[in-house]
Motif scaffolding. Structure first.
Motif, PDB file in Angstrom:
ATOM      1  N   ILE A 127     -46.755 -12.036  -4.558  1.00 42.55           N
ATOM      2  CA  ILE A 127     -47.626 -11.120  -4.449  1.00 42.55           C
ATOM      3  C   ILE A 127     -47.562 -10.290  -5.501  1.00 42.55           C
ATOM      4  N   ARG A 128     -48.596 -10.281  -6.211  1.00 45.43           N
ATOM      5  CA  ARG A 128     -48.825  -9.378  -7.486  1.00 45.43           C
ATOM      6  C   ARG A 128     -49.736  -8.148  -7.519  1.00 45.43           C
ATOM      7  N   SER A 129     -50.680  -8.221  -6.350  1.00 43.72           N
ATOM      8  CA  SER A 129     -51.465  -7.024  -6.303  1.00 43.72           C
ATOM      9  C   SER A 129     -51.719  -6.672  -4.888  1.00 43.72           C
ATOM     10  N   ALA A 130     -52.435  -5.847  -4.442  1.00 46.70           N
ATOM     11  CA  ALA A 130     -52.770  -5.369  -3.250  1.00 46.70           C
ATOM     12  C   ALA A 130     -53.864  -6.372  -2.690  1.00 46.70           C
ATOM     13  N   GLN A 131     -54.766  -6.955  -3.528  1.00 44.14           N
ATOM     14  CA  GLN A 131     -55.561  -7.861  -3.041  1.00 44.14           C
ATOM     15  C   GLN A 131     -54.973  -9.229  -2.725  1.00 44.14           C
ATOM     16  N   ASP A 132     -53.828  -9.446  -3.160  1.00 47.33           N
ATOM     17  CA  ASP A 132     -53.069 -10.575  -2.741  1.00 47.33           C
ATOM     18  C   ASP A 132     -52.815 -10.904  -1.422  1.00 47.33           C
ATOM     19  N   LEU A 133     -52.917  -9.635  -0.875  1.00 42.60           N
ATOM     20  CA  LEU A 133     -52.621  -9.605   0.882  1.00 42.60           C
ATOM     21  C   LEU A 133     -53.612  -9.677   1.615  1.00 42.60           C
ATOM     22  N   ALA A 134     -54.940  -9.835   1.005  1.00 44.12           N
ATOM     23  CA  ALA A 134     -56.055 -10.343   1.901  1.00 44.12           C
ATOM     24  C   ALA A 134     -55.868 -11.499   2.673  1.00 44.12           C
ATOM     25  N   HIS A 135     -56.051 -11.417   4.155  1.00 42.77           N
ATOM     26  CA  HIS A 135     -55.947 -12.458   5.020  1.00 42.77           C
ATOM     27  C   HIS A 135     -54.773 -13.039   5.185  1.00 42.77           C
ATOM     28  N   ARG A 136     -53.784 -12.203   4.800  1.00 40.78           N
ATOM     29  CA  ARG A 136     -52.235 -12.525   4.760  1.00 40.78           C
ATOM     30  C   ARG A 136     -51.593 -11.751   6.293  1.00 40.78           C
ATOM     31  N   LYS A 137     -50.299 -12.102   6.714  1.00 44.80           N
ATOM     32  CA  LYS A 137     -49.845 -11.365   7.589  1.00 44.80           C
ATOM     33  C   LYS A 137     -48.754 -10.473   7.120  1.00 44.80           C
ATOM     34  N   ILE A 138     -48.951  -9.087   7.447  1.00 49.32           N
ATOM     35  CA  ILE A 138     -47.969  -8.181   7.204  1.00 49.32           C
ATOM     36  C   ILE A 138     -47.533  -7.490   8.423  1.00 49.32           C
ATOM     37  N   ALA A 139     -45.834  -7.199   8.195  1.00 45.18           N
ATOM     38  CA  ALA A 139     -45.374  -6.593   9.601  1.00 45.18           C
ATOM     39  C   ALA A 139     -45.269  -5.223   9.544  1.00 45.18           C
ATOM     40  N   SER A 140     -45.112  -4.480  10.523  1.00 48.67           N
ATOM     41  CA  SER A 140     -44.833  -3.082  10.854  1.00 48.67           C
ATOM     42  C   SER A 140     -43.853  -3.104  12.210  1.00 48.67           C
ATOM     43  N   PRO A 141     -43.019  -1.986  12.355  1.00 49.81           N
ATOM     44  CA  PRO A 141     -42.376  -1.828  13.460  1.00 49.81           C
ATOM     45  C   PRO A 141     -42.647  -1.755  14.688  1.00 49.81           C
ATOM     46  N   ALA A 142     -43.884  -1.341  14.843  1.00 52.37           N
ATOM     47  CA  ALA A 142     -44.581  -0.917  16.162  1.00 52.37           C
ATOM     48  C   ALA A 142     -45.972  -0.712  16.045  1.00 52.37           C
ATOM     49  N   LEU A 143     -46.842  -0.909  17.282  1.00 60.68           N
ATOM     50  CA  LEU A 143     -48.151  -0.558  17.091  1.00 60.68           C
ATOM     51  C   LEU A 143     -47.987   0.904  17.187  1.00 60.68           C
ATOM     52  N   GLY A 144     -48.751   1.669  16.249  1.00 57.47           N
ATOM     53  CA  GLY A 144     -49.035   2.907  16.252  1.00 57.47           C
ATOM     54  C   GLY A 144     -47.857   3.901  15.956  1.00 57.47           C
ATOM     55  N   ASN A 145     -46.810   3.058  15.457  1.00 59.69           N
ATOM     56  CA  ASN A 145     -45.613   4.101  14.834  1.00 59.69           C
ATOM     57  C   ASN A 145     -45.798   4.345  13.446  1.00 59.69           C
ATOM     58  N   GLN A 147     -44.673   3.830  10.339  1.00 59.58           N
ATOM     59  CA  GLN A 147     -45.082   3.057   9.303  1.00 59.58           C
ATOM     60  C   GLN A 147     -46.253   1.942   9.458  1.00 59.58           C
ATOM     61  N   ASP A 148     -46.654   1.968  10.785  1.00 56.36           N
ATOM     62  CA  ASP A 148     -47.705   0.942  11.093  1.00 56.36           C
ATOM     63  C   ASP A 148     -48.892   1.876  10.832  1.00 56.36           C
ATOM     64  N   VAL A 149     -48.989   3.100  11.042  1.00 51.72           N
ATOM     65  CA  VAL A 149     -49.982   4.006  10.638  1.00 51.72           C
ATOM     66  C   VAL A 149     -50.130   3.742   9.086  1.00 51.72           C
ATOM     67  N   ALA A 150     -49.285   4.082   8.508  1.00 52.93           N
ATOM     68  CA  ALA A 150     -49.055   4.414   6.866  1.00 52.93           C
ATOM     69  C   ALA A 150     -49.845   2.853   6.370  1.00 52.93           C
ATOM     70  N   LEU A 151     -49.360   1.777   7.046  1.00 51.91           N
ATOM     71  CA  LEU A 151     -49.908   0.387   6.420  1.00 51.91           C
ATOM     72  C   LEU A 151     -51.258   0.319   6.938  1.00 51.91           C
ATOM     73  N   ARG A 157     -57.882   2.040   2.970  1.00 52.14           N
ATOM     74  CA  ARG A 157     -58.301   2.596   1.940  1.00 52.14           C
ATOM     75  C   ARG A 157     -58.586   1.546   0.600  1.00 52.14           C
ATOM     76  N   GLU A 158     -57.750   0.435   0.710  1.00 54.83           N
ATOM     77  CA  GLU A 158     -57.732  -0.572  -0.402  1.00 54.83           C
ATOM     78  C   GLU A 158     -58.957  -1.421  -0.052  1.00 54.83           C
ATOM     79  N   GLY A 159     -59.374  -1.490   0.995  1.00 53.88           N
ATOM     80  CA  GLY A 159     -60.485  -2.336   1.565  1.00 53.88           C
ATOM     81  C   GLY A 159     -59.899  -3.766   1.647  1.00 53.88           C
ATOM     82  N   ILE A 160     -58.765  -3.883   2.219  1.00 54.27           N
ATOM     83  CA  ILE A 160     -58.148  -5.148   2.320  1.00 54.27           C
ATOM     84  C   ILE A 160     -58.051  -5.626   3.897  1.00 54.27           C
TER      85      ILE A 160
END
Length: 329
Positions: A127-145, A147-151, A157-160
């Motif tokens: 993964i080289r850029s934010a755009q490389d994450l489009a339609h990919r799976k990304i983990a966070s620790p819990a819904l609404g925690n 880090q989840d909100v930050a992600l 903001r990135e439009g991804i």
């Protein structure tokens, strides 16, 4: 059903659960019981140090029985507070805000700040850029925690468009190693474990997204019942938090955190992981009011909160000056 309603409904479920435990529990010998929650993360180092050193138990005194309980992520801590299973806990700011709003300010208050910074988006090497994450799976620790909100805020903001998977941190580590997820936005030591143990690459350092390059990661909350019926014990926990923050400004005190963490995780982490994790943290009781309000605003924009209002969430009785500052990466 629209997304905002779905998220609010999920977060409201815990708030509607009936309180099923005594708000002033006692041991069989009549001593008061104080129930404390925390996460087995380096971002909860003041809790880990206080428990491993015995400082928290000593602060409460021999007439109080301390019951400490570890959780995977903040939302589960808030559920336990709603169910009257905890008197106080270290938790991320977003779950604290969620709990405050869902209970209409009746369930909890923030009584102290504890740790800042210490979260990153770590991705697979290809993964080289934010755009490389489009339609990919990304983990966070819990819904609404936190880090989840930050992600989710960053992706918006990135439009991804990516699939965010709320997973327990050990599961994230396993799936990342298998290449089943493209990345994870996680707190320490999990971000450092992904980098050191799984050869992940940091794509985003969360502190770089904040105006002053500092954001709250761990705050100390107390239940409304504890504040009402046992404020003396809450005061002692607040003081123990400040003592831990002061102690952790000295790197020598971190051996106790490492020992407690090894027992919680069932293994001793590599020293490279621990050194890297600690280097990214700031230990301080300084009140980060503007940052707390930004966290609420981000959660509201995503549909986790009905409003961004956090008025009254800080308990003024326990407000104090900055205790100490540690290092940052």
């Amino acid at each position: 059903m629209d997304r905002r309603f779905t998220i609010l409904a999920l977060l409201a479920a815990a708030a509607l659960a009936p309180a099923c435990r005594s708000s002033d529990p006692r041991a069989s010998d009549g001593r008061r019981i104080f129930r404390l929650g925390y996460l087995p993360n380096v971002t909860h180092a003041p809790a880990l140090w206080g428990l491993e050193s015995g400082a928290i138990g000593s602060a409460l005194g021999p007439s109080v029985v301390l019951e400490a309980r570890a959780f995977n992520a903040g939302p589960a801590v808030i559920e336990a507070l709603f169910a009257s299973d905890l008197d106080a806990a270290w938790v991320g700011p977003n779950p604290a805000i969620n709990g405050f709003q869902r209970s209409h300010g009746k369930a909890l208050r923030i009584v102290a700040f504890s740790v800042a910074n210490g979260a990153q988006l770590v991705v697979q090497p290809q993964i080289r850029s934010a755009q490389d994450l489009a339609h990919r799976k990304i983990a966070s620790p819990a819904l609404g925690n936190t880090q989840d909100v930050a992600l989710r805020s960053w992706l918006s903001r990135e439009g991804i468009q990516s699939e965010v998977l709320p997973l327990a941190n050990p599961e994230t580590l396993l799936l990342f190693g298998r290449g089943a997820i493209a990345g994870a936005w996680v707190p320490e030591p999990w971000s450092s474990r992904l980098v050191v143990e799984q050869k992940g690459v940091v794509l985003m350092e969360e502190r770089d997204l904040w105006p002053a390059r500092v954001f709250p990661t761990s705050v100390l909350v107390a239940s409304a019942a504890a504040l009402s019926k046992r404020p003396d014990l809450v005061q002692k926990i607040v003081e123990a938090n400040a003592d831990a923050v002061r102690a952790l400004a000295d790197k020598g005190a971190r051996d106790l955190v490492e020992r407690r963490l090894a027992r919680e995780l069932g293994k001793k982490l590599p020293q490279e992981v621990l050194d890297r994790a600690f280097a990214g943290l700031v230990f301080s009781t300084e009140v980060l009011d503007a940052e707390l309000r930004k966290a609420a605003s981000d959660a509201h924009r995503l549909g986790f909160l009905e409003t961004a209002d956090v008025e009254g969430i800080l308990e003024p009785r326990f407000a104090g000056p900055k205790a100490a500052m540690g290092g940052t990466r």
